[in-house]
Design an enzyme around this catalytic site. Sequence first.
Site, PDB file in Angstrom:
ATOM      1  N   LYS A  37       0.828  -1.204   0.000  1.00 57.65           N
ATOM      2  CA  LYS A  37       0.000   0.000   0.000  1.00 57.65           C
ATOM      3  C   LYS A  37       0.868   1.263   0.000  1.00 57.65           C
ATOM      4  O   LYS A  37       0.672   2.166  -0.814  1.00 57.65           O
ATOM      5  CB  LYS A  37      -0.923   0.005   1.221  1.00 57.65           C
ATOM      6  N   LYS A  47      -8.297   1.243   3.938  1.00 59.78           N
ATOM      7  CA  LYS A  47      -7.844  -0.153   3.872  1.00 59.78           C
ATOM      8  C   LYS A  47      -6.628  -0.378   4.752  1.00 59.78           C
ATOM      9  O   LYS A  47      -5.827   0.537   4.991  1.00 59.78           O
ATOM     10  CB  LYS A  47      -7.537  -0.554   2.434  1.00 59.78           C
ATOM     11  N   ARG A  54      -5.299  -5.315 -12.824  1.00 63.52           N
ATOM     12  CA  ARG A  54      -4.025  -5.882 -12.395  1.00 63.52           C
ATOM     13  C   ARG A  54      -3.095  -5.919 -13.612  1.00 63.52           C
ATOM     14  O   ARG A  54      -3.354  -6.605 -14.589  1.00 63.52           O
ATOM     15  CB  ARG A  54      -4.224  -7.278 -11.817  1.00 63.52           C
ATOM     16  N   ARG A  86     -10.672  -6.444 -12.748  1.00 66.81           N
ATOM     17  CA  ARG A  86     -11.500  -7.179 -11.787  1.00 66.81           C
ATOM     18  C   ARG A  86     -12.713  -6.318 -11.443  1.00 66.81           C
ATOM     19  O   ARG A  86     -12.583  -5.318 -10.746  1.00 66.81           O
ATOM     20  CB  ARG A  86     -10.656  -7.535 -10.571  1.00 66.81           C
ATOM     21  N   ARG A 132     -15.598  -3.431  -3.870  1.00 73.59           N
ATOM     22  CA  ARG A 132     -14.304  -4.045  -4.152  1.00 73.59           C
ATOM     23  C   ARG A 132     -14.368  -4.914  -5.405  1.00 73.59           C
ATOM     24  O   ARG A 132     -15.308  -5.676  -5.600  1.00 73.59           O
ATOM     25  CB  ARG A 132     -13.866  -4.906  -2.962  1.00 73.59           C
ATOM     26  N   ASP A 171      -1.778  -2.396  -9.324  1.00 72.13           N
ATOM     27  CA  ASP A 171      -3.224  -2.232  -9.331  1.00 72.13           C
ATOM     28  C   ASP A 171      -3.539  -0.818  -9.784  1.00 72.13           C
ATOM     29  O   ASP A 171      -3.040   0.165  -9.203  1.00 72.13           O
ATOM     30  CB  ASP A 171      -3.818  -2.502  -7.955  1.00 72.13           C
ATOM     31  N   GLU A 189      -2.012   0.324  -5.836  1.00 77.35           N
ATOM     32  CA  GLU A 189      -1.164  -0.579  -5.051  1.00 77.35           C
ATOM     33  C   GLU A 189      -0.021  -1.093  -5.919  1.00 77.35           C
ATOM     34  O   GLU A 189      -0.135  -1.138  -7.149  1.00 77.35           O
ATOM     35  CB  GLU A 189      -1.967  -1.786  -4.519  1.00 77.35           C
ATOM     36  N   ASN A 211       1.868  -4.591  -5.787  1.00 73.14           N
ATOM     37  CA  ASN A 211       1.860  -5.902  -5.140  1.00 73.14           C
ATOM     38  C   ASN A 211       3.140  -6.667  -5.461  1.00 73.14           C
ATOM     39  O   ASN A 211       3.458  -6.892  -6.626  1.00 73.14           O
ATOM     40  CB  ASN A 211       0.643  -6.689  -5.615  1.00 73.14           C
TER      41      ASN A 211
END
Length: 316
Positions: free
Chosen positions: A126, A161, A211, A226, A234, A274, A282, A284
């Site tokens: 994050k 979050k 993603r 997504r 979400r 993301d 984000e 990841n």
Amino acid sequence: MDILFVADPLAGFTLYKDSTYAMMAEAARRGHGLWACEPEDLAWRGGRVAGRVRDVRLHAQARQGDWCAAGAAAWRDLADFGAVLMRKDPPFDEAYLNATYLLEMAERDGARIFNRPGALRDYNEKLAIARYPQFIVASLVSSRPDEIRAFLAEQGDIVVKPLNAMGGSGIFRLRPGDANLGAILETATGLGRRQVMAQRYIPEIAAGDKRILLIAGVPVPYALARIPAPGETRGNLAAGGTGVAQPLSERDRAIAAALGPALAADGLLLVGLDVIGDWLTEINVTSPTCFREITAQTGCDVAALFVDALERQVAA
């Protein structure tokens, strides 16, 4: 070469969507040896880091719950493997942190670890977006409910979050006048003792949380958008989102081009960016996924691209 996967229990893999399984299948197809252990199987013994590992043999007709056979567990020095892939899912808790320390010790003994343990620690998934302010929306990290309330009043619509979770766990959308605002902030921050990230809500989430996979700094040509389920904020697949593969947009490519070289130089072979709309949300690095969905929908063999890059890194 022998490849060790440090991962969650093999029995829990969901084959149709598991990227670690996709990596294993492609590596086995090329004749590489597969081995597996869990982070708690790592130990520093006799001055070296070893793992209590099992050799893994994939079944020709793999199906959920019966896709591999694992041999007896035995201790083996991590430096004996051609590559060690750290694929443990978050949370990034004390156990995960200790695993990175052990993997870094193994790295000093000559083990080849991907992603590099130091980079796993340095790139909180994050907080790492703060390195690239030109690509992010208004954001705040704080443990203070009063500061988050002020940020909400300023932005009008935000998402809060946790800093160490995955799969959409613990994410709340907050708007002024929410009758549960106080309780949500108390829960999210642990009564003001735990930092969380707050970000301006991005309405383009309705079109999907994309993603974007970077392999050795180079983007895979397709992202997986997504898309949230009806009534859900979400887009995470674990939260019921639907994955739709799509070509990268011009903005997606610009973000990937700006971040890719630096992330690769820091020892991050595989990264999942993301992006919602035009905004990075984000970075990841722990166990990026979406290999299987992108490959199934586009024919782009993401696992082959990954193992290609892994082989080049090991040979370098």
